[in-house]
Design an enzyme around this catalytic site. Structure first.
Site, PDB file in Angstrom:
ATOM      1  N   GLY A   9       0.920  -1.215  -0.006  1.00  0.00           N
ATOM      2  CA  GLY A   9       0.009   0.058  -0.191  1.00  0.00           C
ATOM      3  C   GLY A   9       0.872   1.156  -0.072  1.00  0.00           C
ATOM      4  CG  ASN A  10       4.887   1.132   1.593  1.00  0.00           C
ATOM      5  OD1 ASN A  10       4.430   0.157   1.103  1.00  0.00           O
ATOM      6  ND2 ASN A  10       6.079   1.511   1.715  1.00  0.00           N
ATOM      7  CE  LYS A 127      -9.077  -7.784   1.812  1.00  0.00           C
ATOM      8  NZ  LYS A 127      -7.727  -7.433   2.495  1.00  0.00           N
ATOM      9  CE  LYS A 211       1.048  -6.557  -2.362  1.00  0.00           C
ATOM     10  NZ  LYS A 211       0.940  -6.366  -0.823  1.00  0.00           N
ATOM     11  CE  LYS A 273       2.789  -6.924   3.660  1.00  0.00           C
ATOM     12  NZ  LYS A 273       2.009  -6.980   2.626  1.00  0.00           N
TER      13      LYS A 273
HETATM   14  P1  ADP Z   1       0.944  -3.698   2.539  1.00  0.00           P
HETATM   15  O1  ADP Z   1      -0.013  -2.692   2.528  1.00  0.00           O
HETATM   16  O2  ADP Z   1       2.569  -3.497   2.318  1.00  0.00           O
HETATM   17  O3  ADP Z   1       0.907  -4.948   1.672  1.00  0.00           O
HETATM   18  P2  ADP Z   1       0.271  -4.299   5.177  1.00  0.00           P
HETATM   19  O4  ADP Z   1       0.130  -2.898   5.628  1.00  0.00           O
HETATM   20  O5  ADP Z   1      -0.869  -5.179   5.226  1.00  0.00           O
HETATM   21  O6  ADP Z   1       1.344  -4.201   3.981  1.00  0.00           O
HETATM   22  O7  ADP Z   1       1.322  -4.863   6.350  1.00  0.00           O
HETATM   23  C1  ADP Z   1       2.511  -4.515   6.674  1.00  0.00           C
HETATM   24  C2  ADP Z   1       2.413  -4.056   8.222  1.00  0.00           C
HETATM   25  O8  ADP Z   1       2.168  -5.441   8.972  1.00  0.00           O
HETATM   26  C3  ADP Z   1       3.376  -3.326   8.830  1.00  0.00           C
HETATM   27  O9  ADP Z   1       3.370  -2.102   8.606  1.00  0.00           O
HETATM   28  C4  ADP Z   1       3.120  -3.964  10.495  1.00  0.00           C
HETATM   29  O10 ADP Z   1       2.547  -2.860  11.134  1.00  0.00           O
HETATM   30  C5  ADP Z   1       2.375  -5.034  10.188  1.00  0.00           C
HETATM   31  N1  ADP Z   1       2.684  -6.170  10.954  1.00  0.00           N
HETATM   32  C6  ADP Z   1       1.957  -7.021  11.637  1.00  0.00           C
HETATM   33  N2  ADP Z   1       2.631  -8.196  12.360  1.00  0.00           N
HETATM   34  C7  ADP Z   1       3.995  -7.884  11.917  1.00  0.00           C
HETATM   35  C8  ADP Z   1       5.087  -8.710  12.162  1.00  0.00           C
HETATM   36  N3  ADP Z   1       5.130  -9.908  12.751  1.00  0.00           N
HETATM   37  N4  ADP Z   1       6.313  -8.224  11.787  1.00  0.00           N
HETATM   38  C9  ADP Z   1       6.331  -6.962  11.137  1.00  0.00           C
HETATM   39  N5  ADP Z   1       5.119  -6.369  10.564  1.00  0.00           N
HETATM   40  C10 ADP Z   1       4.241  -6.558  11.099  1.00  0.00           C
HETATM   41 MG    MG Z   2      -0.468  -1.374   4.184  1.00  0.00          MG
END
Ligand code: ADP
Ligand code: MG
Length: 311
Positions: A9-10, A127, A211, A273
């Site tokens: 997302g970022n 979801k 994704k 992930k």
């Molecule tokens: P993206 O938008 O990049 O696909 P998300 O925002 O869904 O990713 O996931 C990334 C987030 O997951 C991080 O910003 C963090 O806050 C959260 N997170 C939850 N559990 C963990 C963990 N065990 N280690 C690292 N990040 C974690």
């Molecule tokens: Mg995100």
């Protein structure tokens, strides 16, 4: 080196998750600077990306304009965001490549992913998507066949199935473009979910594919040498958010699966992930890395991030 890069997302919204056009363009410029650095090393890159905030915005438009223009289904919203984000990423990458004097054509592909109606996700949608509504407004949409859940104080929220991607149907087109030298943006939002009818035809279906799981399957299908999942943290972390938090560096796939089973990774964020990384490593015997955008060049060489290796 063939790299499948999944952008979180970022890479497409500002730090607060806002998705005004200017936010998306600015975020894409930052992300594509990292991608151009990776291309400079000679890597062949396929990019995939999330689309949650963008689809959320389209759903609000659907809802507010329903009396004036016909609402479009969720799979259409997915297709629209693949096209829009695809061109935004291409523009940003083209500009960055030109700045660096690198000649590399870019392309974005509307990409369908096959799901199965037998998927347990359809029996029990989980979801959450779109905005919260008061109970009476949600009730109208439930009458129209949607599933909505009472989320307490904030109101009601629509939930949809998040089925497994079974096949990235347009992977052959991605491959042909990669072989022709293109940097390809593909399978955004996990892919447009489609089901196959008994007569063999395809039909879009209202669902959301994760994704990162879509990225793992596309990487597996293309035989990429590494999967890089770029997010807003440098590592997957043990005991995340506690004083005993610890970054995971190089890790064997079985060990990471054991950490996941112990509940170290939140289900809506880091969980998928880690799952995607483990699946890719198991299926291909190649490494997967979870890291932030700034580290992707080092990540591809196994020198940064959470590097998941075969046992
Ligand atoms: P993206 O938008 O990049 O696909 P998300 O925002 O869904 O990713 O996931 C990334 C987030 O997951 C991080 O910003 C963090 O806050 C959260 N997170 C939850 N559990 C963990 C963990 N065990 N280690 C690292 N990040 C974690
Ligand atoms: Mg995100």
């Amino acid at each position: 080196m063939k790299v499948l890069l999944a952008l979180g997302g970022n890479a497409m919204t500002n730090a607060e998750g806002r998705a005004r056009p200017e936010d998306q363009i600015a975020a894409a410029e930052v992300a594509m600077a990292s991608v151009a650095a990776l291309l400079e090393t000679g890597a062949e890159v396929v990019i995939t990306h999330g689309n949650g905030p963008q689809v959320g915005n389209l759903l609000v438009k659907n809802e507010l304009a329903a009396a004036v223009v016909p609402p479009v289904p969720l799979d259409w919203c997915g297709a629209q965001t693949q096209a829009t984000l695809g061109f935004v990423l291409m523009d940003a990458l083209d500009a960055e490549l030109a700045r660096r004097g690198l000649e590399k054509p870019t392309a974005a592909l509307v990409t369908r992913a096959l799901v199965s109606l037998d998927d347990p996700g359809f029996a029990k949608p989980t979801k959450p998507i779109g905005r919260f509504l008061p109970a009476d407004e949600a009730a109208v949409l439930v009458e129209h066949g949607e599933t909505w859940e009472d989320r307490g104080e904030k109101g009601w929220r629509r939930v949809v199935a998040s089925p497994e991607p079974r096949e990235i149907l347009d992977a052959p087109a991605v491959r042909a473009l990669v072989d022709a030298g293109f940097v390809v943006v593909a399978n955004g939002g996990g892919g447009i979910p489609v089901v196959r009818e008994d007569d063999g035809s395809l039909r879009g279906i209202e669902a959301v594919i994760d994704k990162d799981l879509g990225a793992a399957l596309l990487g597996q299908t293309l035989g990429t040498e590494v999967l890089v999942i770029a997010t807003d943290v440098s590592h997957a972390v043990l005991r995340y958010g506690t004083p005993e938090a610890e970054d995971i560096g190089r890790v064997g796939v079985s060990q990471l699966e054991a950490f996941a089973a112990d509940g170290h990774f939140a289900s809506g964020s880091m969980g998928p992930k880690v799952d995607a990384a483990c699946r890719f490593v198991r299926a291909t015997g190649n490494p997967a890395v979870i890291t932030d955008l700034d580290s992707i060049v080092d990540a591809v060489e196994g020198r940064a991030g959470t590097v998941v290796l075969p046992d």
